[in-house]
Write a protein that holds these residues in place. Structure first.
Motif, PDB file in Angstrom:
ATOM      1  N   GLU A 166       9.589  -5.328  -5.179  1.00  0.00           N
ATOM      2  CA  GLU A 166       8.416  -4.772  -5.371  1.00  0.00           C
ATOM      3  C   GLU A 166       7.948  -3.863  -4.042  1.00  0.00           C
ATOM      4  OE1 GLU A 166       7.195  -8.639  -7.839  1.00  0.00           O
ATOM      5  OE2 GLU A 166       6.252  -8.490  -5.860  1.00  0.00           O
ATOM      6  N   PHE A 167       8.289  -4.647  -2.898  1.00  0.00           N
ATOM      7  CA  PHE A 167       7.968  -3.949  -1.745  1.00  0.00           C
ATOM      8  C   PHE A 167       8.712  -2.518  -1.505  1.00  0.00           C
ATOM      9  CE2 PHE A 167       7.252  -3.672   2.926  1.00  0.00           C
ATOM     10  CZ  PHE A 167       5.895  -3.407   2.920  1.00  0.00           C
ATOM     11  N   ALA A 168       9.800  -2.580  -1.868  1.00  0.00           N
ATOM     12  CA  ALA A 168      10.775  -1.351  -1.710  1.00  0.00           C
ATOM     13  C   ALA A 168       9.986  -0.255  -2.614  1.00  0.00           C
ATOM     14  CB  ALA A 168      12.054  -1.557  -2.217  1.00  0.00           C
ATOM     15  N   VAL A 169       9.639  -0.668  -3.781  1.00  0.00           N
ATOM     16  CA  VAL A 169       8.883   0.426  -4.650  1.00  0.00           C
ATOM     17  C   VAL A 169       7.658   0.655  -3.938  1.00  0.00           C
ATOM     18  CG1 VAL A 169       7.695   0.672  -6.858  1.00  0.00           C
ATOM     19  CG2 VAL A 169       9.826  -0.529  -6.875  1.00  0.00           C
ATOM     20  N   TYR A 170       7.050  -0.018  -3.491  1.00  0.00           N
ATOM     21  CA  TYR A 170       5.588   0.236  -2.900  1.00  0.00           C
ATOM     22  C   TYR A 170       5.761   1.231  -1.616  1.00  0.00           C
ATOM     23  CZ  TYR A 170       1.030  -0.162  -0.488  1.00  0.00           C
ATOM     24  OH  TYR A 170       0.020   0.429  -0.089  1.00  0.00           O
ATOM     25  N   CYS A 171       6.644   1.100  -0.862  1.00  0.00           N
ATOM     26  CA  CYS A 171       7.202   1.766   0.555  1.00  0.00           C
ATOM     27  C   CYS A 171       7.941   3.194  -0.029  1.00  0.00           C
ATOM     28  CB  CYS A 171       8.047   0.885   1.238  1.00  0.00           C
ATOM     29  SG  CYS A 171       6.896  -0.212   2.243  1.00  0.00           S
ATOM     30  N   ASN A 172       8.269   3.363  -1.367  1.00  0.00           N
ATOM     31  CA  ASN A 172       9.128   4.477  -1.704  1.00  0.00           C
ATOM     32  C   ASN A 172      10.665   4.280  -0.951  1.00  0.00           C
ATOM     33  OD1 ASN A 172       7.295   5.292  -3.780  1.00  0.00           O
ATOM     34  ND2 ASN A 172       6.209   6.321  -1.796  1.00  0.00           N
ATOM     35  N   THR A 173      10.954   3.164  -0.801  1.00  0.00           N
ATOM     36  CA  THR A 173      12.286   3.209  -0.259  1.00  0.00           C
ATOM     37  C   THR A 173      13.405   2.557  -1.113  1.00  0.00           C
ATOM     38  OG1 THR A 173      11.815   0.803   0.561  1.00  0.00           O
ATOM     39  CG2 THR A 173      11.577   2.822   2.138  1.00  0.00           C
ATOM     40  N   ARG A 174      14.617   2.799  -0.987  1.00  0.00           N
ATOM     41  CA  ARG A 174      15.464   2.162  -1.932  1.00  0.00           C
ATOM     42  C   ARG A 174      15.827   0.675  -1.614  1.00  0.00           C
ATOM     43  NH1 ARG A 174      21.216   5.171  -1.590  1.00  0.00           N
ATOM     44  NH2 ARG A 174      21.592   3.897  -3.382  1.00  0.00           N
ATOM     45  N   TYR A 175      15.572   0.100  -0.627  1.00  0.00           N
ATOM     46  CA  TYR A 175      15.864  -1.344  -0.287  1.00  0.00           C
ATOM     47  C   TYR A 175      14.628  -1.808   0.593  1.00  0.00           C
ATOM     48  CZ  TYR A 175      20.429   0.486  -1.870  1.00  0.00           C
ATOM     49  OH  TYR A 175      21.563   1.139  -2.256  1.00  0.00           O
ATOM     50  N   CYS A 176      14.744  -3.246   0.385  1.00  0.00           N
ATOM     51  CA  CYS A 176      13.731  -3.888   1.385  1.00  0.00           C
ATOM     52  C   CYS A 176      14.602  -5.185   1.525  1.00  0.00           C
ATOM     53  CB  CYS A 176      12.570  -4.205   0.754  1.00  0.00           C
ATOM     54  SG  CYS A 176      11.580  -5.671   1.600  1.00  0.00           S
ATOM     55  N   VAL A 177      14.778  -5.913   2.801  1.00  0.00           N
ATOM     56  CA  VAL A 177      15.401  -7.059   3.008  1.00  0.00           C
ATOM     57  C   VAL A 177      14.288  -8.178   3.628  1.00  0.00           C
ATOM     58  CG1 VAL A 177      17.374  -8.470   4.170  1.00  0.00           C
ATOM     59  CG2 VAL A 177      17.477  -6.191   3.187  1.00  0.00           C
ATOM     60  N   GLY A 178      14.083  -9.154   2.957  1.00  0.00           N
ATOM     61  CA  GLY A 178      13.165 -10.086   3.464  1.00  0.00           C
ATOM     62  C   GLY A 178      13.643 -10.944   4.486  1.00  0.00           C
TER      63      GLY A 178
END
Length: 361
Positions: free
Chosen positions: A43-55
């Motif tokens: 969800e946060f990757a989509v929000y930031c318009n990035t391909r990946y997010c790592v918690g």
């Protein structure tokens, strides 16, 4: 009393959903690196318009692991703003790298892009920018410099959840975007929490390994890693609040607009420009009699804060590391800045009262 911050009031609109998702998570019996973390990362990757997010466990770890992922040689130089919270500097020092301070633009308080190039040497390998107070840096200029000198870019986005520069969001300009979800942030958890964004699949995989003891497969360690994992409960809470982040940012912009319109010109106010969509994690003003102003407001039952009272190169912890790098512009900011109430729970009436009292100072 108008409080500067009150986390109970701030989070009250989310309590019902928090309780529901807490119960679901608790009953699931899975508390580390499960479906809640994966959902929030997506969800946060989509929000930031990035391909990946790592918690990750917190924002400092996000910065530390970003630098560690590049495996720079000891003593490598990293360009960093002189006007920032100490965590930005600590991430460089913890990697046995050398912070090279660049002074801020006195109008935006962010790193002065025009001063970066003169600080680049043969040892420079990265630029770590900080989107301070919720205003982004001049990333088009900075990315052009990085490309010219083949430098990595790490964005410290701890105060910039949802902020944009030329319509592009924080965390989507550099090699990495490092986020803190400390409870006071616009997107805040109810404990320490953080994340990393990137568009590079290999870098995302490296961070996933580093956050989990250096392990991709349980009990098999590929790298000297850390224990820095966003837990399931905080991820679940963040997913709840993320749905309302644009609403939170919009509310803070409305409060900021009142300060900008009605505070008298004695106070140096944040600059606004069409290239920037600021999210006002902090609304700071400057005044030569800052300490007297803070005391005056407190006597009138208005609490404020100072972000930050001491410049990084003046901190005791930085003796022998930064004290040989003079930063008069940063020090002027640290001596005159004052943060005014602008939480999600504050009302327009609260802000108008602050303005009324301040304009009598």
């Amino acid at each position: 009393m108008i409080e500067y911050e009150n986390l109970g009031k701030l989070n009250k609109p989310f309590f019902e959903e928090y309780e529901k998702t807490f119960k679901q998570t608790l009953e699931s019996g899975w508390y580390i690196l499960g479906s809640k973390v994966q959902s929030f990362e997506n969800e946060f990757a989509v929000y930031c318009n990035t391909r990946y997010c790592v918690g990750l466990a917190n924002g400092l770890d996000a910065l530390i692991l970003a630098l560690r992922a590049f495996n720079f040689e000891k003593g490598t130089e990293v360009i960093v703003p002189s006007n920032t919270y100490i965590a930005t500097i600590l991430s460089i020092v913890h990697n046995n790298l050398q912070p090279i301070l660049v002074e801020p633009d006195i109008t935006t308080y962010n790193i002065d892009a025009k001063k970066i190039e003169e600080k680049i040497t043969s040892k420079t390998r990265a630029i770590m920018v900080v989107h301070l107070y919720g205003k982004m840096c001049e990333m088009d200029i900075i990315t052009a410099i990085a490309k010219k000198y083949n430098l990595k870019i790490i964005e410290d986005c701890a105060q910039a959840h949802g902020a944009t520069y030329k319509k592009k969001k924080a965390g989507n300009w550099g090699d990495f975007g490092a986020f803190s979800f400390y409870p006071t942030k616009n997107l805040g958890a109810v404990a320490d929490a953080g994340a990393m964004t990137t568009n590079d699949e290999q870098l995302a995989e490296t961070i996933k390994i580093l956050r989990n003891y250096g392990s991709k497969t349980k009990y098999y360690n590929e790298a000297v890693g850390f224990n820095s994992r966003l837990d399931e409960i905080q991820a679940a809470f963040l997913s709840v609040k993320l749905k309302q982040l644009d609403k939170i940012n919009s509310h803070k912009r409305k409060l900021a607009a009142l300060y900008l319109q009605y505070l008298k010109p004695d106070f140096i106010k944040p600059v606004i420009h069409s290239d920037y969509d600021d999210i006002y994690h902090i609304f700071n003003i400057r005044h030569p009699k800052r300490d007297a102003l803070k005391d005056y407001l407190l006597k009138n039952e208005i609490k404020t804060d100072i972000h930050y009272p001491v410049a990084p190169n003046k901190q005791k912890a930085m003796l022998g590391i930064l004290d040989n790098q003079p930063t008069p512009i940063a020090e002027e900011i640290h001596q005159t800045t004052l943060s005014l109430p602008i939480s999600y729970f504050h009302t327009e009436e609260d802000v108008l009262k602050v303005i009324e009292v301040m304009n009598k100072f």
